[in-house]
Motif scaffolding. Sequence first.
Motif, PDB file in Angstrom:
ATOM      1  N   MET A 130      20.812 -24.816 -10.837  1.00 12.67           N
ATOM      2  CA  MET A 130      21.192 -23.390 -10.825  1.00 12.67           C
ATOM      3  C   MET A 130      20.736 -22.674  -9.555  1.00 12.67           C
ATOM      4  SD  MET A 130      22.129 -22.512 -14.147  1.00 12.67           S
ATOM      5  CE  MET A 130      21.339 -21.019 -14.695  1.00 12.67           C
ATOM      6  N   GLN A 131      19.990 -23.380  -8.695  1.00 13.12           N
ATOM      7  CA  GLN A 131      19.435 -22.807  -7.465  1.00 13.12           C
ATOM      8  C   GLN A 131      18.468 -21.665  -7.752  1.00 13.12           C
ATOM      9  OE1 GLN A 131      22.388 -22.370  -4.207  1.00 13.12           O
ATOM     10  NE2 GLN A 131      23.826 -23.324  -5.636  1.00 13.12           N
ATOM     11  N   SER A 132      17.716 -21.854  -8.843  1.00 10.54           N
ATOM     12  CA  SER A 132      16.666 -20.892  -9.182  1.00 10.54           C
ATOM     13  C   SER A 132      15.319 -21.474  -8.783  1.00 10.54           C
ATOM     14  CB  SER A 132      16.677 -20.629 -10.695  1.00 10.54           C
ATOM     15  OG  SER A 132      15.504 -19.939 -11.083  1.00 10.54           O
ATOM     16  N   PRO A 133      14.574 -20.804  -7.893  1.00 12.98           N
ATOM     17  CA  PRO A 133      13.246 -21.306  -7.548  1.00 12.98           C
ATOM     18  C   PRO A 133      12.306 -21.213  -8.749  1.00 12.98           C
ATOM     19  CG  PRO A 133      13.710 -19.245  -6.382  1.00 12.98           C
ATOM     20  CD  PRO A 133      14.931 -19.585  -7.163  1.00 12.98           C
ATOM     21  N   VAL A 134      11.621 -22.319  -9.049  1.00 11.55           N
ATOM     22  CA  VAL A 134      10.751 -22.387 -10.225  1.00 11.55           C
ATOM     23  C   VAL A 134       9.294 -22.439  -9.775  1.00 11.55           C
ATOM     24  CG1 VAL A 134      10.168 -23.697 -12.302  1.00 11.55           C
ATOM     25  CG2 VAL A 134      12.538 -23.623 -11.513  1.00 11.55           C
ATOM     26  N   LEU A 135       8.474 -21.585 -10.377  1.00 10.56           N
ATOM     27  CA  LEU A 135       7.043 -21.589 -10.086  1.00 10.56           C
ATOM     28  C   LEU A 135       6.461 -22.964 -10.400  1.00 10.56           C
ATOM     29  CD1 LEU A 135       4.533 -19.831  -9.348  1.00 10.56           C
ATOM     30  CD2 LEU A 135       4.288 -19.413 -11.816  1.00 10.56           C
ATOM     31  N   MET A 136       5.837 -23.560  -9.399  1.00 10.30           N
ATOM     32  CA  MET A 136       5.295 -24.919  -9.573  1.00 10.30           C
ATOM     33  C   MET A 136       3.820 -24.858  -9.962  1.00 10.30           C
ATOM     34  SD  MET A 136       6.950 -26.960  -6.341  1.00 10.30           S
ATOM     35  CE  MET A 136       6.396 -25.799  -5.094  1.00 10.30           C
ATOM     36  N   GLY A 137       3.376 -25.889 -10.631  1.00  9.40           N
ATOM     37  CA  GLY A 137       1.946 -26.062 -10.878  1.00  9.40           C
ATOM     38  C   GLY A 137       1.340 -25.052 -11.831  1.00  9.40           C
ATOM     39  N   ASN A 138       2.179 -24.350 -12.577  1.00  5.01           N
ATOM     40  CA  ASN A 138       1.688 -23.335 -13.504  1.00  5.01           C
ATOM     41  C   ASN A 138       2.339 -23.519 -14.869  1.00  5.01           C
ATOM     42  OD1 ASN A 138       0.096 -20.836 -11.993  1.00  5.01           O
ATOM     43  ND2 ASN A 138       1.372 -22.033 -10.613  1.00  5.01           N
ATOM     44  N   ASP A 139       2.385 -24.748 -15.333  1.00  7.14           N
ATOM     45  CA  ASP A 139       3.074 -25.064 -16.584  1.00  7.14           C
ATOM     46  C   ASP A 139       2.335 -24.459 -17.772  1.00  7.14           C
ATOM     47  OD1 ASP A 139       4.746 -26.913 -15.062  1.00  7.14           O
ATOM     48  OD2 ASP A 139       2.959 -28.179 -15.035  1.00  7.14           O
ATOM     49  N   VAL A 140       3.109 -23.833 -18.648  1.00  6.77           N
ATOM     50  CA  VAL A 140       2.512 -23.269 -19.871  1.00  6.77           C
ATOM     51  C   VAL A 140       3.077 -24.041 -21.057  1.00  6.77           C
ATOM     52  CG1 VAL A 140       2.196 -21.218 -21.292  1.00  6.77           C
ATOM     53  CG2 VAL A 140       2.288 -21.008 -18.786  1.00  6.77           C
ATOM     54  N   MET A 141       2.287 -24.952 -21.582  1.00  9.30           N
ATOM     55  CA  MET A 141       2.696 -25.773 -22.725  1.00  9.30           C
ATOM     56  C   MET A 141       1.709 -25.506 -23.851  1.00  9.30           C
ATOM     57  SD  MET A 141       3.431 -29.172 -20.539  1.00  9.30           S
ATOM     58  CE  MET A 141       4.571 -29.133 -19.162  1.00  9.30           C
ATOM     59  N   VAL A 142       2.174 -24.763 -24.838  1.00 10.89           N
ATOM     60  CA  VAL A 142       1.273 -24.340 -25.910  1.00 10.89           C
ATOM     61  C   VAL A 142       1.466 -25.268 -27.107  1.00 10.89           C
ATOM     62  CG1 VAL A 142       0.513 -22.416 -27.349  1.00 10.89           C
ATOM     63  CG2 VAL A 142       1.426 -21.963 -25.049  1.00 10.89           C
ATOM     64  N   GLY A 143       0.691 -26.350 -27.126  1.00 11.87           N
ATOM     65  CA  GLY A 143       0.711 -27.242 -28.287  1.00 11.87           C
ATOM     66  C   GLY A 143      -0.015 -26.593 -29.461  1.00 11.87           C
TER      67      GLY A 143
END
Length: 179
Positions: A130-143
């Motif tokens: 989609m050519q959307s820049p994605v913030l890297m290294g800041n993954d939010v995974m709420v298990g």
Amino acid sequence: MHYVAIVGSNSKTSLNRRLAAAIAKRYGTDDVTIDVLTLNDLPMYNVDDELTPAQVVIDFKQAVKAADGVIWVTPEYNHSIPGVLKNAIDWLSRVDKVMIGKPSMIMGTTPGFLGTIHAQLHLRDILFAMQSPVLMGNDVMVGGGHAKLDADNNITDAGTNDWLDTVMPNFKAFVAAHQ
Ligand SMILES: Cc1cc2nc3c(=O)[nH]c(=O)nc-3n(C[C@H](O)[C@H](O)[C@H](O)COP(=O)(O)O)c2cc1C
């Protein structure tokens, strides 16, 4: 600054919608407004309709277009993103292509402990298309999200709040850098 949070679930009891509401509550300030968008009423994408879409599609695309950044809050279905979210993305990807250049960050929650890791990897690839820049290294995974959110849209887990207190300012800086 204004964000939309796109929740990839059509469930009335969505855990991810509760996470998005908690994010909007905790990080919506005078400086940053966050609208939580729902996908429930979007029709199935059809190329035959893309030049004359339903009003709900027009409104959805306009809301995304008007945002400075998008927070994707995705469930995980069968190790990927739910079909309702892919459908919304397909609408966004066509005609006026409102995601081109629009900064994104990805988060998600599951009752299980992996917290949408597989879905997030797929979504990251899709946002690349989609050519959307994605913030890297800041993954939010709420298990284990069902045990970390209360009925008033608060996150009750200190570690999750600490991490969000780091990544949300990082996203703000990332969005500002793309304006
Ligand atoms: C069709 C389906 C597939 C699912 N696949 C996964 C999966 O691959 N990994 C996982 O951690 N949870 C999976 N789950 C459980 C979801 O994480 C859980 O239902 C979650 O609450 C869905 O998000 P929501 O509450 O925001 O709609 C699946 C659930 C459904 C209904």
